[in-house]
Design a protein around this motif. Structure first.
Motif, short mmCIF file in Angstrom:
data_model
loop_
_atom_site.label_atom_id
_atom_site.label_comp_id
_atom_site.label_asym_id
_atom_site.label_seq_id
_atom_site.Cartn_x
_atom_site.Cartn_y
_atom_site.Cartn_z
N MET A 109 19.16 0.34 27.63
CA MET A 109 18.58 -0.67 28.49
C MET A 109 17.63 -1.57 27.70
O MET A 109 17.72 -2.79 27.78
N ALA A 110 16.72 -0.98 26.91
CA ALA A 110 15.77 -1.79 26.14
C ALA A 110 16.49 -2.62 25.10
O ALA A 110 16.20 -3.80 24.92
N LYS A 111 17.45 -2.04 24.42
CA LYS A 111 18.17 -2.76 23.38
C LYS A 111 18.90 -3.98 23.95
O LYS A 111 18.91 -5.04 23.34
N PHE A 139 10.14 -6.81 15.18
CA PHE A 139 9.74 -7.01 16.58
C PHE A 139 9.24 -5.71 17.20
O PHE A 139 9.48 -4.62 16.69
N ARG A 140 8.57 -5.88 18.33
CA ARG A 140 8.13 -4.75 19.17
C ARG A 140 8.42 -5.12 20.61
O ARG A 140 8.25 -6.27 21.02
N TYR A 141 8.86 -4.13 21.38
CA TYR A 141 9.18 -4.35 22.79
C TYR A 141 8.73 -3.12 23.56
O TYR A 141 9.17 -2.01 23.25
N GLU A 142 7.85 -3.30 24.53
CA GLU A 142 7.36 -2.18 25.33
C GLU A 142 7.99 -2.23 26.71
O GLU A 142 8.15 -3.31 27.28
N TYR A 143 8.36 -1.05 27.20
CA TYR A 143 9.05 -0.98 28.49
C TYR A 143 8.80 0.36 29.16
O TYR A 143 8.30 1.30 28.54
N ARG A 144 9.17 0.43 30.42
CA ARG A 144 9.08 1.66 31.21
C ARG A 144 10.46 1.92 31.80
O ARG A 144 11.18 0.99 32.11
N ASP A 145 10.80 3.18 31.95
CA ASP A 145 12.09 3.46 32.62
C ASP A 145 11.86 4.19 33.91
O ASP A 145 10.79 4.44 34.33
#
Length: 161
Positions: A1-3, A155-161
């Motif tokens: 999902m994040a990718k 890069f950096r990407y922050e997320y919640r599942d």
């Protein structure tokens, strides 16, 4: 999902600025047209209205443009996920690569200019949750058909599942 979220966000940003690359094809890892695969109909409408060139993706289909023209290819060679806190917070860190391929004999100026333009698009920018760092430009090689240089953007990407 994040990718997928990161891939779509980076592809959309590159698509918005594609007009500065003088008609080059823009390819990514999936062999699919970014414009028809992004879920944002406003982006599609605005690109077509501006008359910007088609943008393509690459991975399953590794063919270069049939017209032999220059191209850019978006790749995601590395990304790592870590849990940031107890619970459901995560951080994806990695780098994406934009390969810049120009015709043999077209000179270094075109390749260098396009690499700088790609770097400028992403240098220390935040968009759609993607936090880009300072890009690095790699010297090009002659593969017999194209002169291929690269811009690598951490890069950096922050997320919640």
């Amino acid at each position: 999902m994040a990718k997928k979220a990161v891939s779509d966000a980076v592809a959309a940003r590159l698509a918005i600025y594609a007009g500065i690359f003088d008609g080059a094809h823009i390819l990514d890892q999936n062999g699919l047209n970014i414009l028809t695969n992004l879920s944002n109909p406003l982006l599609l409408a605005s690109r077509y209205a501006l008359g910007l060139p088609a943008i393509l993706r690459l991975n399953e289909t590794t063919q270069t443009p049939l017209d032999g023209g220059s191209w850019l290819r978006l790749e995601f060679p590395v990304a790592n996920d870590t849990q940031t806190i107890l619970g459901r917070g995560y951080r994806e860190t990695g780098a994406f690569r934009v390969a810049v391929a120009t015709e043999i004999g077209s000179g270094l100026a075109k390749s260098n200019t396009w690499c700088e333009q790609v770097a400028d698009i992403f240098r220390n920018q935040k968009f759609d949750g993607v936090d880009c760092r300072t890009p690095t430009t790699r010297e090009g090689i002659d593969d017999g058909s194209y002169f291929i240089a690269a811009v690598i953007v951490p890069f950096r990407y922050e997320y919640r599942d």
